[in-house]
Design an enzyme around this catalytic site. Structure first.
Site, mmCIF file in Angstrom:
data_model
loop_
_atom_site.group_PDB
_atom_site.id
_atom_site.type_symbol
_atom_site.label_atom_id
_atom_site.label_comp_id
_atom_site.label_asym_id
_atom_site.label_seq_id
_atom_site.Cartn_x
_atom_site.Cartn_y
_atom_site.Cartn_z
ATOM 1 N N LYS A 45 0.871 -1.191 0.000
ATOM 2 C CA LYS A 45 0.000 0.000 0.000
ATOM 3 C C LYS A 45 0.892 1.219 0.000
ATOM 4 C CE LYS A 45 -4.524 0.759 0.495
ATOM 5 N NZ LYS A 45 -5.582 -0.234 0.257
ATOM 6 N N GLY A 99 -20.707 6.719 3.685
ATOM 7 C CA GLY A 99 -19.689 7.083 2.699
ATOM 8 C C GLY A 99 -20.117 6.679 1.302
ATOM 9 N N GLY A 144 -18.503 7.458 -1.562
ATOM 10 C CA GLY A 144 -17.415 7.646 -2.530
ATOM 11 C C GLY A 144 -17.638 6.595 -3.616
ATOM 12 N N ASN A 145 -16.608 6.282 -4.364
ATOM 13 C CA ASN A 145 -16.761 5.322 -5.456
ATOM 14 C C ASN A 145 -17.317 3.986 -4.969
ATOM 15 O OD1 ASN A 145 -16.337 4.175 -8.137
ATOM 16 N ND2 ASN A 145 -14.684 3.065 -7.162
ATOM 17 N N GLY A 161 -18.837 3.044 -1.952
ATOM 18 C CA GLY A 161 -20.162 3.105 -1.331
ATOM 19 C C GLY A 161 -21.254 3.391 -2.348
HETATM 20 N N1 GLU Z 1 -7.442 0.127 -2.931
HETATM 21 C C1 GLU Z 1 -8.213 -1.055 -3.131
HETATM 22 C C2 GLU Z 1 -8.217 -1.904 -1.888
HETATM 23 O O1 GLU Z 1 -8.021 -1.418 -0.795
HETATM 24 C C3 GLU Z 1 -7.809 -1.819 -4.387
HETATM 25 C C4 GLU Z 1 -6.401 -2.268 -4.451
HETATM 26 C C5 GLU Z 1 -5.982 -2.803 -5.803
HETATM 27 O O2 GLU Z 1 -6.788 -2.907 -6.700
HETATM 28 O O3 GLU Z 1 -4.790 -3.122 -5.922
HETATM 29 O O4 GLU Z 1 -8.505 -3.072 -1.921
#
Ligand code: GLU
Length: 411
Positions: A102, A214, A216-217, A219
């Site tokens: 991340k 929420g 956002g995309n 929710g």
């Molecule tokens: N940010 C999203 C998650 O927390 C997607 C991560 C991704 O597609 O690599 O799962």
């Protein structure tokens, strides 16, 4: 308790309840690599501002590190470490051949102009370029990051490496190798998970009410698709607060209203409601789809829903988990419930590498298969060993990671 410590408690609970290999558990307590970068950006007024950025690579036993990049003022190393760890668990739960990573930048993107945002996005990817790549570490969107931002990043990566490599990042616009179905994937995957729970509980969608914290995309897509599937979405919110309407909320109208007014304040409904109260509504399903630690020791006792569907990462603290379980409330954990996003990221990566592009129906079909399998793997283990779904998901994931580590000879 920090967020990363919460994540380690979840690991410890699973290790104790399911008798996991202590060596693997020890390995998983530590991120494999942490990169902290400073990101200087020339602002529109000519001044230079320096932002702090991170990329944490937790574990890559099962495949390249995988996970999003977030732009948020509260982002720090502790949060990114927890999120990277959850990605490793999530990818193993939904059974895609990735590890976990991340990244993020401590910034409020709402305060940046579009030019500043682009320069920040490009500078950040340049800073982490040495440690990413299609076979090494594959970023994606997360909180406040969009397909447009992913496009700038892919382009910048191409400039740095001298080669256009779309598989280095997922969640791209369709025009440069994004996958059909990716934008809605996390919400859609969440609905597939809820549907499996509903079928097992022998309930009808039309009899179930839902409150979504929420829109956002993630929710938004969940709420829209849930409504289309017959559920009654009676409350939604954004960071400024929410609305409650017992007759149900039309998501397209709510989104149009939010676009016009900036938030949901004044959207026609029975009443306005705070983000805190939304989680305490007398509904069947609550869906935290915003941020971490919204269900804690303090409010878990007031939750009235039968199910918590975690579409945000880390919305429930271990203390809250304990209280909810005691009250007989089922938590469909983040590492299962929101894994549809990374599942379709995997399909995007495969499409980029093979050059064969799927239809949206194919993508959605394959997503459903992965989600249903993941749900049954987790729920099966939970029933066999009398575990919560979260503990079962962690146990399943750690076993899968351990298998890969053993096969590679890491122990
Ligand atoms: N940010 C999203 C998650 O927390 C997607 C991560 C991704 O597609 O690599 O799962």
């Amino acid at each position: 308790m920090t967020i990363f410590k919460n994540a380690l408690v979840q690991l410890k609970n699973a290790a104790e309840a399911a008798g996991l290999d202590p060596v693997v558990v020890e390995v998983l307590k530590h991120p494999k690599r942490i990169l902290q970068v400073s990101v200087p950006v020339v602002m529109d007024d000519g001044a230079v501002k320096v932002f702090e950025g991170y990329r944490v690579q937790h574990n890559d036993a099962r495949g390249p590190f995988k996970g999003g990049l977030r732009f948020h003022p509260k982002t720090d190393l502790d949060e990114v470490k927890a999120l990277a760890f959850w990605m490793a668990i999530k990818c193993a739960v939904v059974n895609v051949p990735f590890g976990g990573g991340k990244g993020g930048v401590a910034v409020d993107p709402k305060k940046l102009s579009s030019g500043e945002l682009e320069r920040l996005s490009r500078a950040f990817i340049r800073a982490i370029a040495p440690v990413i790549g299609p076979d090494v570490d594959v970023p994606a969107p997360d909180m406040n990051t969009t397909p447009e931002i992913m496009a700038w990043m892919v382009d910048e990566y191409a400039r740095v490496t001298g080669k256009f490599q779309p598989a280095v990042i997922t969640g791209k616009p369709i025009a440069i190798g994004g996958s059909l179905g990716r934008t809605a994937a996390t919400g859609r995957g969440g609905l597939f998970a809820l549907e499996e729970w509903r079928r097992r509980a022998n309930l009808k969608a039309k009899d179930l009410t839902i409150a979504v914290q929420g829109i956002g995309n993630v929710g938004f897509w969940f709420a829209k698709l849930a409504r289309e599937a017959g559920y009654k979405v009676v409350a939604i919110s954004d960071s400024k607060g929410g609305v409650y309407a017992t007759a149900g909320i039309n998501l397209d109208k709510a989104l149009a209203y939010k676009k016009e007014h900036g938030n949901l304040k004044g959207f026609p409904a029975d009443k306005e409601i705070s983000n805190e109260r939304l989680l305490e509504l007398p509904v069947d399903v609550i869906v935290p789809a915003a941020t971490e630690n919204v269900l804690t020791d303090k409010n878990a006792g007031r939750v009235k829903a039968r199910v918590v569907l975690e579409l945000a990462n880390g919305p429930t603290t271990p203390e809250a988990d304990f209280k909810l379980a005691k009250k007989g409330i089922t938590v469909i954990p983040d590492v299962l419930a929101n894994s549809g996003g990374v599942a379709v990221s995997y399909f995007e990566w495969v499409q980029n590498r093979t050059g064969y592009y799927m239809t949206e129906a194919e993508v959605n079909d394959k997503l459903k298969k992965l989600m249903v399998e993941a749900f049954y793997d987790v729920a099966g283990l939970a029933t066999d060993k009398s575990l919560t779904l979260r503990t079962a998901a962690f146990a399943l994931a750690v076993r899968r990671i351990a298998e890969a580590q053993q096969a590679r000879g890491w122990r």
